[in-house]
Design a protein around this motif. Sequence first.
Motif, short mmCIF file in Angstrom:
data_model
loop_
_atom_site.label_atom_id
_atom_site.label_comp_id
_atom_site.label_asym_id
_atom_site.label_seq_id
_atom_site.Cartn_x
_atom_site.Cartn_y
_atom_site.Cartn_z
N PHE A 59 0.82 -1.22 0.00
CA PHE A 59 0.00 0.00 0.00
C PHE A 59 0.86 1.28 0.00
O PHE A 59 0.32 2.37 0.08
N GLY A 60 2.15 1.11 -0.05
CA GLY A 60 3.02 2.29 -0.08
C GLY A 60 3.01 3.08 1.22
O GLY A 60 3.21 4.31 1.22
N VAL A 61 2.77 2.40 2.34
CA VAL A 61 2.76 3.09 3.64
C VAL A 61 4.12 3.76 3.89
O VAL A 61 5.16 3.15 3.70
N LYS A 62 4.05 5.05 4.30
CA LYS A 62 5.29 5.82 4.51
C LYS A 62 5.70 5.89 5.98
O LYS A 62 6.82 6.25 6.31
N ARG A 63 4.73 5.61 6.88
CA ARG A 63 5.05 5.70 8.32
C ARG A 63 4.17 4.73 9.09
O ARG A 63 3.00 4.57 8.78
N VAL A 64 4.77 4.11 10.10
CA VAL A 64 4.00 3.21 10.96
C VAL A 64 3.95 3.81 12.37
O VAL A 64 4.97 4.28 12.89
N VAL A 65 2.75 3.82 12.93
CA VAL A 65 2.61 4.21 14.34
C VAL A 65 2.67 2.92 15.15
O VAL A 65 1.79 2.06 15.03
N LEU A 66 3.72 2.76 15.93
CA LEU A 66 3.96 1.47 16.59
C LEU A 66 3.03 1.25 17.78
O LEU A 66 2.76 2.19 18.54
N PRO A 67 2.56 0.03 17.98
CA PRO A 67 1.81 -0.29 19.19
C PRO A 67 2.69 -0.09 20.43
O PRO A 67 3.92 -0.20 20.34
#
Lengths: 332, 175
Positions: free
Chosen positions: A136-144
Motif C-alpha cells: 500500500f506504499g505506507v510511509k510511516r508506521v505508528v507502533l503499538p
Amino acid sequence: MSLAELICPAGTPAALRTAVDAGADAVYCGFQDATNARNFPGLNFTPDELAEAVAYAHARGTKLLLALNTYPPAGKVDLWRQAADTGARLGVDSFIVADMGVADYIARTYPGIRLHLSVQAAASSPEAIRYYCENFGVKRVVLPRILTIPEIRQIRREIPCEIETFIFGNHGLMVEGRCSLTNYLTGQSTNMDGVCSPASDVEYVRDADGSMSSQLAGFTIDRFGPEEKTGYPTICKGRYAAPHRPEGYYAFEEPISLNLSRLLPDLIEAGVHAFKIEGRQRSKSYVRGVVRAFRAAVDDIKAGREANIADLIALTEGQKQTQGAFETKKWR
Amino acid sequence: MTPTSESTVRLRPGEGAIARLACLVLQPALTRVVRRVAARHPSLFARLGPHQTTDFLIDPVELPFALHLRPDPQALVFRAVPRESAPQAGATIRGRFLLLLELIDAEQDGDAAFFSRDLEVSGDTEAVVRLRNALDDMDGSLAEEASAMFGAPGRAVLARLRRAYPDATKPREYA
Ligand code: SF4
C-alpha cells in the motif's frame, strides 16, 4: 538524527488552532462519524471545518493528518471512501489508516497522498510493517505501545518506512485494534464505531459517603473513595473482585497515562521520526500545556541542550504516569 | 422538571433569603450574557446536537445558588436558582465557581479536574460531554467577554473574583 516531528491531537477547530500555535509540526483529527477512533459526541470536524483547519495549518507550515483509523464493517465501506475523497479534496497531507481495504482504496485513488499506518493496525513486527509498505506504499508506521526501545531500534533497521511512537496520553491495553471489551457491554465497537465506553452508556453515581461509582451500561466498573483519584470509565481500567482478590483489583490496567518525556533522547537515537501525543477528546488547555511542554523539550534536545521537561502529572489519568513497555517488558 | 427534594439541601441560617436575593439581582446580567454568547458563537449549538433541550444544573459549590442552563437556541434559559428549589436536571456539573469558569475558558482541562475529583458530574454523561466540547470550541475568554459587557465595573468584579480565589487561577503545574 531523526526529524522528531511532534504530532498533536485536535478534537475541535479551536483545539487545532491551539495545537498549531503551540508548536505542533502536524495535527491529526477526524470527521464526526465512525471513520475515526474518537467518534465522541460533540467532537471532531465537519468537512467545512476541516477545510478551514487545513488552511490554518498550512498557512503556518503545519501538516494536517486525517485519521480514518477504524475498520469498515461489511457493506459500509462507502462511508470510509467518501471520507477519504473529502480529505483528498480538502488537501490533507496524510491519511492515518488501519484497515487494508481503506489503505488499498487510498493507495490506488490518491497515490500522491502519504499513508500512515495507525496504531489500530497493531503492526509490531518488521514482516507485518513491510507488508503494508510493499502493498500500500505506507510511509510511516505508528507502533503499538508494546515495544521496548531496543526492539524499536531493531525494527527501524529492518523496515523501509518512518516510525512514529506515542509519547504522552491515554494508556490502554496492548491490544490496539483488537479490543472488544466495550462491544461486550454496550454493543458498540471501538474498532468499527470508533468509540470506547460511549458517553451515552456511562453514568457516575455519587454515594452518600462521598465515594463515586463509574458505571458502563449499568455495570459498575470502579468505585472511588472520597479522596481517591479517578480515571476514564473504560473496562480495561475497571477494578474487579475475583475469588483470589475479593477486595477488588485492577485486573488489566490501572488509571494511568503514558509519559515518555524522559526517554525522548533515547527514542530519537533509536530512529523514531515522529512523536505522537494522544488526546483528541481532551480540552484546548490540555493541548496547549502538553504541546508546549514537548515542543520545548524536543527543541532543547535537537539543539544539544538538556531538556527541561515540564511536570505534566496534573494532566494524567489518575494523576499517575508510566513509561510502560518502552522501559520494560515487565509492565503489566 | 421537578424541584430537588428539600431534604437533600442543607441551608445555613439566612442563606435561603440571600440566595433568592442574589438570583434576583443576577438575572438580568445572566440573560444578557447568554444571549450575547449565543449570538457570537452559533456553532456551539451544532455540537450540542440533541442536548440543546437538556436541562443542565451548574452547581458552584461555594456559592449560595446554582445555575440552570437550557441551551435551546429557540428558547435560551440561563438563570440563577436558589439551591433548595433547583430543578431536577438532565445533567449536573459541580465544582468551585472559578474552576467552572476556567473550564469554560479553557484555562483548565475538564478531564484533569474530573480525575482529581475537583469536578463532579452526574446525570446524562453524553450531555455533559457535548456541552464540554461545544464550550471548548469557543475562541477567547467567556469570562472576559462577559465582564467586558458591563464595562469597567464588570472587569473589576472579575478581577476581584480572581483575587478572591487565587487557587483556581494559579497556573497548574503544567501551565
Ligand atoms: S477498553 Fe481499554 S483497551 Fe479496550 S478500547 Fe477501550 S481503552 Fe482501549
